[in-house]
Design a protein around this motif. Structure first.
Motif, PDB file in Angstrom:
ATOM      1  N   ALA A   1       0.845  -1.206   0.000  1.00  0.00           N
ATOM      2  CA  ALA A   1       0.000   0.000   0.000  1.00  0.00           C
ATOM      3  C   ALA A   1       0.875   1.250   0.000  1.00  0.00           C
ATOM      4  O   ALA A   1       0.583   2.219  -0.712  1.00  0.00           O
ATOM      5  N   ASN A   2       1.959   1.217   0.780  1.00  0.00           N
ATOM      6  CA  ASN A   2       2.871   2.357   0.818  1.00  0.00           C
ATOM      7  C   ASN A   2       3.521   2.581  -0.542  1.00  0.00           C
ATOM      8  O   ASN A   2       3.646   3.716  -1.000  1.00  0.00           O
ATOM      9  N   ALA A   3       3.943   1.463  -1.173  1.00  0.00           N
ATOM     10  CA  ALA A   3       4.586   1.564  -2.481  1.00  0.00           C
ATOM     11  C   ALA A   3       3.627   2.150  -3.510  1.00  0.00           C
ATOM     12  O   ALA A   3       4.000   3.014  -4.310  1.00  0.00           O
ATOM     13  N   LEU A   4       2.370   1.682  -3.432  1.00  0.00           N
ATOM     14  CA  LEU A   4       1.347   2.171  -4.359  1.00  0.00           C
ATOM     15  C   LEU A   4       1.100   3.668  -4.139  1.00  0.00           C
ATOM     16  O   LEU A   4       0.954   4.443  -5.092  1.00  0.00           O
ATOM     17  N   ARG A   5       1.067   4.058  -2.865  1.00  0.00           N
ATOM     18  CA  ARG A   5       0.840   5.467  -2.537  1.00  0.00           C
ATOM     19  C   ARG A   5       1.958   6.341  -3.097  1.00  0.00           C
ATOM     20  O   ARG A   5       1.717   7.413  -3.644  1.00  0.00           O
ATOM     21  N   VAL A   6       3.201   5.833  -2.967  1.00  0.00           N
ATOM     22  CA  VAL A   6       4.354   6.585  -3.485  1.00  0.00           C
ATOM     23  C   VAL A   6       4.232   6.772  -4.992  1.00  0.00           C
ATOM     24  O   VAL A   6       4.466   7.870  -5.519  1.00  0.00           O
ATOM     25  N   VAL A   7       3.836   5.699  -5.690  1.00  0.00           N
ATOM     26  CA  VAL A   7       3.707   5.783  -7.156  1.00  0.00           C
ATOM     27  C   VAL A   7       2.603   6.773  -7.538  1.00  0.00           C
ATOM     28  O   VAL A   7       2.771   7.603  -8.435  1.00  0.00           O
ATOM     29  N   VAL A   8       1.473   6.704  -6.832  1.00  0.00           N
ATOM     30  CA  VAL A   8       0.364   7.629  -7.129  1.00  0.00           C
ATOM     31  C   VAL A   8       0.790   9.070  -6.856  1.00  0.00           C
ATOM     32  O   VAL A   8       0.509   9.977  -7.644  1.00  0.00           O
ATOM     33  N   GLU A   9       1.534   9.274  -5.776  1.00  0.00           N
ATOM     34  CA  GLU A   9       1.969  10.630  -5.425  1.00  0.00           C
ATOM     35  C   GLU A   9       2.946  11.215  -6.440  1.00  0.00           C
ATOM     36  O   GLU A   9       3.166  12.423  -6.464  1.00  0.00           O
ATOM     37  N   LEU A  10       3.555  10.341  -7.259  1.00  0.00           N
ATOM     38  CA  LEU A  10       4.422  10.841  -8.337  1.00  0.00           C
ATOM     39  C   LEU A  10       3.618  11.701  -9.316  1.00  0.00           C
ATOM     40  O   LEU A  10       4.135  12.626  -9.912  1.00  0.00           O
ATOM     41  N   PHE A  11       2.345  11.329  -9.488  1.00  0.00           N
ATOM     42  CA  PHE A  11       1.528  11.981 -10.508  1.00  0.00           C
ATOM     43  C   PHE A  11       0.431  12.873  -9.937  1.00  0.00           C
ATOM     44  O   PHE A  11      -0.052  13.761 -10.609  1.00  0.00           O
ATOM     45  N   VAL A  12       0.026  12.591  -8.724  1.00  0.00           N
ATOM     46  CA  VAL A  12      -1.081  13.344  -8.141  1.00  0.00           C
ATOM     47  C   VAL A  12      -0.633  14.046  -6.870  1.00  0.00           C
ATOM     48  O   VAL A  12      -0.244  13.396  -5.904  1.00  0.00           O
ATOM     49  N   ASP A  13      -0.653  15.376  -6.920  1.00  0.00           N
ATOM     50  CA  ASP A  13      -0.324  16.172  -5.743  1.00  0.00           C
ATOM     51  C   ASP A  13      -1.601  16.871  -5.300  1.00  0.00           C
ATOM     52  O   ASP A  13      -2.027  16.768  -4.161  1.00  0.00           O
ATOM     53  N   ASP A  14      -2.208  17.560  -6.254  1.00  0.00           N
ATOM     54  CA  ASP A  14      -3.477  18.224  -6.012  1.00  0.00           C
ATOM     55  C   ASP A  14      -4.550  17.430  -6.771  1.00  0.00           C
ATOM     56  O   ASP A  14      -4.513  17.356  -8.006  1.00  0.00           O
ATOM     57  N   GLY A  15      -5.477  16.821  -6.041  1.00  0.00           N
ATOM     58  CA  GLY A  15      -6.488  15.957  -6.646  1.00  0.00           C
ATOM     59  C   GLY A  15      -7.316  16.667  -7.701  1.00  0.00           C
ATOM     60  O   GLY A  15      -7.599  16.107  -8.763  1.00  0.00           O
ATOM     61  N   ALA A  16      -7.661  17.938  -7.430  1.00  0.00           N
ATOM     62  CA  ALA A  16      -8.498  18.690  -8.370  1.00  0.00           C
ATOM     63  C   ALA A  16      -7.777  18.875  -9.708  1.00  0.00           C
ATOM     64  O   ALA A  16      -8.388  18.789 -10.783  1.00  0.00           O
ATOM     65  N   LEU A  17      -6.468  19.115  -9.647  1.00  0.00           N
ATOM     66  CA  LEU A  17      -5.685  19.297 -10.883  1.00  0.00           C
ATOM     67  C   LEU A  17      -5.692  18.004 -11.695  1.00  0.00           C
ATOM     68  O   LEU A  17      -5.929  18.019 -12.908  1.00  0.00           O
ATOM     69  N   ALA A  18      -5.443  16.884 -11.018  1.00  0.00           N
ATOM     70  CA  ALA A  18      -5.388  15.589 -11.710  1.00  0.00           C
ATOM     71  C   ALA A  18      -6.736  15.254 -12.343  1.00  0.00           C
ATOM     72  O   ALA A  18      -6.791  14.829 -13.510  1.00  0.00           O
ATOM     73  N   ILE A  19      -7.833  15.490 -11.599  1.00  0.00           N
ATOM     74  CA  ILE A  19      -9.170  15.188 -12.139  1.00  0.00           C
ATOM     75  C   ILE A  19      -9.465  16.064 -13.360  1.00  0.00           C
ATOM     76  O   ILE A  19      -9.986  15.594 -14.374  1.00  0.00           O
ATOM     77  N   ALA A  20      -9.084  17.344 -13.259  1.00  0.00           N
ATOM     78  CA  ALA A  20      -9.340  18.259 -14.377  1.00  0.00           C
ATOM     79  C   ALA A  20      -8.543  17.839 -15.621  1.00  0.00           C
ATOM     80  O   ALA A  20      -9.067  17.895 -16.742  1.00  0.00           O
ATOM     81  N   ILE A  21      -7.285  17.412 -15.439  1.00  0.00           N
ATOM     82  CA  ILE A  21      -6.468  16.971 -16.574  1.00  0.00           C
ATOM     83  C   ILE A  21      -7.101  15.736 -17.223  1.00  0.00           C
ATOM     84  O   ILE A  21      -7.232  15.665 -18.451  1.00  0.00           O
TER      85      ILE A  21
ATOM     86  N   MET B   1       0.449  10.511 -18.565  1.00  0.00           N
ATOM     87  CA  MET B   1       1.275  10.491 -17.347  1.00  0.00           C
ATOM     88  C   MET B   1       2.188  11.723 -17.296  1.00  0.00           C
ATOM     89  O   MET B   1       2.411  12.312 -16.242  1.00  0.00           O
ATOM     90  N   LEU B   2       2.707  12.103 -18.457  1.00  0.00           N
ATOM     91  CA  LEU B   2       3.557  13.304 -18.507  1.00  0.00           C
ATOM     92  C   LEU B   2       2.773  14.565 -18.154  1.00  0.00           C
ATOM     93  O   LEU B   2       3.284  15.459 -17.480  1.00  0.00           O
ATOM     94  N   LEU B   3       1.515  14.621 -18.627  1.00  0.00           N
ATOM     95  CA  LEU B   3       0.679  15.783 -18.297  1.00  0.00           C
ATOM     96  C   LEU B   3       0.465  15.864 -16.787  1.00  0.00           C
ATOM     97  O   LEU B   3       0.597  16.934 -16.183  1.00  0.00           O
ATOM     98  N   LEU B   4       0.132  14.709 -16.184  1.00  0.00           N
ATOM     99  CA  LEU B   4      -0.101  14.688 -14.730  1.00  0.00           C
ATOM    100  C   LEU B   4       1.172  15.072 -13.977  1.00  0.00           C
ATOM    101  O   LEU B   4       1.162  15.880 -13.052  1.00  0.00           O
ATOM    102  N   PHE B   5       2.290  14.488 -14.396  1.00  0.00           N
ATOM    103  CA  PHE B   5       3.562  14.695 -13.716  1.00  0.00           C
ATOM    104  C   PHE B   5       4.104  16.119 -13.969  1.00  0.00           C
ATOM    105  O   PHE B   5       4.485  16.830 -13.038  1.00  0.00           O
TER     106      PHE B   5
END
Lengths: 70, 246
Positions: free
Chosen positions: A5-25, B75-79
């Protein structure tokens, strides 16, 4: 299990910092993909929506962050 | 045929930032517990990263190019936009700048505190801190290399750019024996965020079959647009902050 779960969280955090930004993209990409793939396929319009949408999402997200702080 | 230069530059700059962050932690561990646990942890981190790259490499060759471009583009867009957003907010003063000197000091203090409390197997903890730093920062480097390299089949030049940055940072860090606090990290993150976001739009579009005008040259235009919007956002944000501050 916790390690996985920790490893998965780390991978997700690579791409998602602000949830609203990720959802909008993802929403912009989905809309763009629909325009490109669904008939009548309009790939150039899809490209314009993708580029314009990403720029708009970035600007709106930054300004929202300031409003939240204020 | 697309030039490898943008991919190499993006991989080099992104790796420079991540290598500085990893080196800061490794140096802090080495300062408190010596080079043995710090070096062992860092080496283990490198080996783990190499295994990830070796496992992913053959898989990427089997994925159809359009699908690979689309997935990597998203993925690049998100990152990239995550980096760019943070760099804009830092440049505007909404969130504080990342301070390698402060990170070094806090990591050193934490390890010294544990040392005072005589935590059992302290060297293992120190090695683990070093391992985690290399692995976590290295994961970002691996992703950037794969992302900017695989979409245009430039994995080798992008890897070379990343490797050059890591070697450069390690060499300077080991000579100075302190973190590279003067690296303009936010400026680099801003530049890399702009480049990765531009790559992201390009590859996502390519994956969807968008006929970009000017083909590969469109990336430069996208980067210019992201740069302009980011600069405008910084100016607007600074003005809003002045307006709302008492």
């Amino acid at each position: 299990m916790t390690g996985l779960a920790n490893a998965l969280r780390v991978v997700v955090e690579l791409f998602v910092d602000d949830g609203a930004l990720a959802i909008a993209i993802v929403a912009v990409v989905t809309l763009s993909a629909a325009l490109a793939v669904l008939p009548p396929g309009q790939p150039l319009l899809a490209g314009i929506v993708l580029l314009g949408g990403c720029l708009a999402v970035l600007a709106a997200n930054v300004l929202r962050a300031v409003q939240r702080r204020g | 045929m697309m030039s490898a230069l943008p991919a190499v530059t993006a991989a080099f700059l992104a790796s420079l930032v991540e290598a500085v962050e990893a080196l800061t932690i490794v140096l802090a561990v080495a300062t408190v517990r010596g080079w043995r646990p710090a070096g062992f942890g860092a080496l283990a981190g490198f080996v783990f990263l190499a295994l990830i790259v070796l496992a992913l490499g053959p898989v990427l060759d089997r994925v159809p190019l359009h699908l690979l471009q689309f997935v990597i583009g998203v993925m690049l867009l998100l990152f990239g936009m995550r980096w760019l957003r943070k760099a804009i907010l830092r440049a505007a003063g909404v969130i504080p700048l990342h301070d390698e000197g402060a990170t070094f000091a806090s990591e050193t203090a934490a390890l010294r505190d544990e040392e005072r409390q005589r935590v059992a197997r302290l060297d293992r903890l120190a090695a683990l801190a070093s391992f985690k730093a290399v692995l976590l920062e290295g994961l970002e480097v691996v992703f950037v290399v794969i992302a900017v390299g695989a979409g245009g089949r430039f994995l080798v030049p992008a890897s070379a750019g990343a490797l050059l940055a890591c070697v450069l940072v390690m060499a300077i860090g080991f000579v100075l024996h302190r973190p590279l606090a003067r690296v303009p990290e936010n400026t680099l993150k801003f530049a890399v965020g702009v480049m990765l976001s531009a790559f992201g739009v390009f590859w996502t579009g390519e994956g969807l079959g968008v006929p970009w005008p000017g083909e590969d040259l469109a990336i430069i235009a996208f980067a210019a647009l992201f740069f302009s919007v980011a600069i405008a956002a910084i100016a607007l944000t600074r003005r809003r902050l002045v307006e709302v501050s008492p």
